[in-house]
Write a protein that holds these residues in place. Structure first.
Motif, PDB file in Angstrom:
ATOM      1  N   VAL A  61       0.834  -1.206   0.000  1.00  0.00           N
ATOM      2  CA  VAL A  61       0.000   0.000   0.000  1.00  0.00           C
ATOM      3  C   VAL A  61       0.868   1.254   0.000  1.00  0.00           C
ATOM      4  CG1 VAL A  61      -1.688   1.315   1.354  1.00  0.00           C
ATOM      5  CG2 VAL A  61      -1.948  -1.151   1.081  1.00  0.00           C
ATOM      6  N   ILE A  62       1.851   1.319   0.885  1.00  0.00           N
ATOM      7  CA  ILE A  62       2.706   2.506   0.984  1.00  0.00           C
ATOM      8  C   ILE A  62       3.522   2.693  -0.286  1.00  0.00           C
ATOM      9  CG2 ILE A  62       4.682   3.508   2.203  1.00  0.00           C
ATOM     10  CD1 ILE A  62       2.049   3.804   3.691  1.00  0.00           C
ATOM     11  N   TYR A  63       4.015   1.600  -0.859  1.00  0.00           N
ATOM     12  CA  TYR A  63       4.810   1.711  -2.079  1.00  0.00           C
ATOM     13  C   TYR A  63       3.973   2.282  -3.221  1.00  0.00           C
ATOM     14  CZ  TYR A  63       8.968   0.706  -4.736  1.00  0.00           C
ATOM     15  OH  TYR A  63      10.112   0.832  -5.459  1.00  0.00           O
ATOM     16  N   LEU A  64       2.743   1.821  -3.371  1.00  0.00           N
ATOM     17  CA  LEU A  64       1.873   2.333  -4.425  1.00  0.00           C
ATOM     18  C   LEU A  64       1.452   3.774  -4.145  1.00  0.00           C
ATOM     19  CD1 LEU A  64      -0.250  -0.850  -5.145  1.00  0.00           C
ATOM     20  CD2 LEU A  64       1.662   0.073  -6.483  1.00  0.00           C
ATOM     21  N   ILE A  65       1.229   4.112  -2.890  1.00  0.00           N
ATOM     22  CA  ILE A  65       0.914   5.500  -2.535  1.00  0.00           C
ATOM     23  C   ILE A  65       2.115   6.395  -2.828  1.00  0.00           C
ATOM     24  CG2 ILE A  65       0.470   7.050  -0.588  1.00  0.00           C
ATOM     25  CD1 ILE A  65      -1.377   4.861   0.546  1.00  0.00           C
ATOM     26  N   ASN A  66       3.323   5.935  -2.494  1.00  0.00           N
ATOM     27  CA  ASN A  66       4.532   6.702  -2.810  1.00  0.00           C
ATOM     28  C   ASN A  66       4.635   6.956  -4.305  1.00  0.00           C
ATOM     29  OD1 ASN A  66       5.428   6.952  -0.213  1.00  0.00           O
ATOM     30  ND2 ASN A  66       7.143   5.539  -0.420  1.00  0.00           N
ATOM     31  N   LEU A  67       4.370   5.930  -5.084  1.00  0.00           N
ATOM     32  CA  LEU A  67       4.434   6.056  -6.538  1.00  0.00           C
ATOM     33  C   LEU A  67       3.448   7.110  -7.030  1.00  0.00           C
ATOM     34  CD1 LEU A  67       5.568   4.817  -9.202  1.00  0.00           C
ATOM     35  CD2 LEU A  67       3.655   3.242  -9.113  1.00  0.00           C
ATOM     36  N   LEU A  68       2.228   7.057  -6.538  1.00  0.00           N
ATOM     37  CA  LEU A  68       1.206   8.008  -6.939  1.00  0.00           C
ATOM     38  C   LEU A  68       1.529   9.427  -6.465  1.00  0.00           C
ATOM     39  CD1 LEU A  68      -1.613   8.469  -8.201  1.00  0.00           C
ATOM     40  CD2 LEU A  68      -2.545   8.051  -5.912  1.00  0.00           C
ATOM     41  N   LEU A  69       1.901   9.577  -5.206  1.00  0.00           N
ATOM     42  CA  LEU A  69       2.179  10.903  -4.661  1.00  0.00           C
ATOM     43  C   LEU A  69       3.375  11.569  -5.334  1.00  0.00           C
ATOM     44  CD1 LEU A  69       1.564  10.450  -0.832  1.00  0.00           C
ATOM     45  CD2 LEU A  69       0.127  11.616  -2.510  1.00  0.00           C
ATOM     46  N   TYR A  70       4.430  10.794  -5.574  1.00  0.00           N
ATOM     47  CA  TYR A  70       5.585  11.420  -6.204  1.00  0.00           C
ATOM     48  C   TYR A  70       5.296  11.754  -7.662  1.00  0.00           C
ATOM     49  CZ  TYR A  70      10.210  13.195  -6.565  1.00  0.00           C
ATOM     50  OH  TYR A  70      11.251  14.057  -6.721  1.00  0.00           O
ATOM     51  N   ALA A  71       4.473  10.955  -8.340  1.00  0.00           N
ATOM     52  CA  ALA A  71       4.091  11.289  -9.715  1.00  0.00           C
ATOM     53  C   ALA A  71       3.292  12.585  -9.743  1.00  0.00           C
ATOM     54  CB  ALA A  71       3.285  10.150 -10.332  1.00  0.00           C
ATOM     55  N   ILE A  72       2.383  12.737  -8.803  1.00  0.00           N
ATOM     56  CA  ILE A  72       1.597  13.969  -8.714  1.00  0.00           C
ATOM     57  C   ILE A  72       2.519  15.152  -8.426  1.00  0.00           C
ATOM     58  CG2 ILE A  72      -0.120  15.202  -7.327  1.00  0.00           C
ATOM     59  CD1 ILE A  72      -1.557  12.474  -7.018  1.00  0.00           C
ATOM     60  N   TYR A  73       3.445  14.989  -7.478  1.00  0.00           N
ATOM     61  CA  TYR A  73       4.370  16.071  -7.138  1.00  0.00           C
ATOM     62  C   TYR A  73       5.265  16.419  -8.325  1.00  0.00           C
ATOM     63  CZ  TYR A  73       8.429  18.454  -5.269  1.00  0.00           C
ATOM     64  OH  TYR A  73       9.436  19.341  -5.073  1.00  0.00           O
ATOM     65  N   PHE A  74       5.781  15.394  -8.998  1.00  0.00           N
ATOM     66  CA  PHE A  74       6.702  15.621 -10.109  1.00  0.00           C
ATOM     67  C   PHE A  74       6.021  16.368 -11.254  1.00  0.00           C
ATOM     68  CE2 PHE A  74       8.682  14.160 -14.096  1.00  0.00           C
ATOM     69  CZ  PHE A  74       9.961  14.647 -13.888  1.00  0.00           C
ATOM     70  N   PHE A  75       4.793  15.959 -11.595  1.00  0.00           N
ATOM     71  CA  PHE A  75       4.099  16.629 -12.686  1.00  0.00           C
ATOM     72  C   PHE A  75       3.566  17.996 -12.261  1.00  0.00           C
ATOM     73  CE2 PHE A  75       3.746  12.209 -14.304  1.00  0.00           C
ATOM     74  CZ  PHE A  75       4.505  12.415 -15.440  1.00  0.00           C
ATOM     75  N   ALA A  76       3.240  18.169 -10.994  1.00  0.00           N
ATOM     76  CA  ALA A  76       2.781  19.471 -10.510  1.00  0.00           C
ATOM     77  C   ALA A  76       3.936  20.459 -10.429  1.00  0.00           C
ATOM     78  CB  ALA A  76       2.124  19.321  -9.146  1.00  0.00           C
TER      79      ALA A  76
END
Length: 153
Positions: A6-21
């Motif tokens: 769960v945390i690994y997938l959340i990390n993936l999603l959150l960092y993708a959002i941060y990177f594109f933002a």
């Protein structure tokens, strides 16, 4: 529930959002990038800790390490033999797709990957940390677990 998953997938999603933002095409890595990466790494340690507290097996924290091994091995295979089977690689036997998958899958380490870009260690670092971080949390959770003692009294 496997907390590392769960945390690994959340990390993936959150960092993708941060990177594109973030929206900058420059390779300027700020202290904020390192801080976010460190916080996400601490979340992985915490996830390993929770897996140990839930009495899950040690294998439960190693799944992302095994996925990274597959990406790393496929990247190496396509670098070595890409001209012979050029199904998923780009021209010249380059292992672009598997290398990209390894980097995207470990997006929380992006600042370190950029800093180590020309060394070759940038592909080994995710492999090493995907083993160390959750394992560290798991063993801390195991060490702090209360011992079951059979006391008669």
């Amino acid at each position: 529930m496997n907390f590392v998953t769960v945390i690994y997938l959340i990390n993936l999603l959150l960092y993708a959002i941060y990177f594109f933002a973030k929206g900058s095409s420059e390779e300027v890595i700020t202290i904020v990038d390192y801080s976010i990466s460190a916080i996400m790494s601490l979340f992985l340690i915490l996830a390993g800790y929770f897996n140990a507290k839930q009495k899950m097996t040690y294998r439960s924290v190693l799944w992302m390490f095994f996925v990274n091994i597959v990406f790393f091995a496929m990247s190496g295979l396509f670098d070595q033999f890409g001209n012979n089977f050029n199904l998923l690689s780009t021209s010249g036997g380059d292992s672009f797709i598997f290398t990209l998958a390894l980097i995207v899958y470990n997006g929380y380490l992006f600042p370190l990957i950029v800093e180590l870009e020309r060394t070759g260690f940038s592909l080994v670092l995710p492999l090493i940390l995907s083993f160390i971080l959750p394992s560290l949390g798991y063993w801390i959770g195991k060490m702090t677990a209360p011992k079951n003692s059979t006391s008669s009294g």
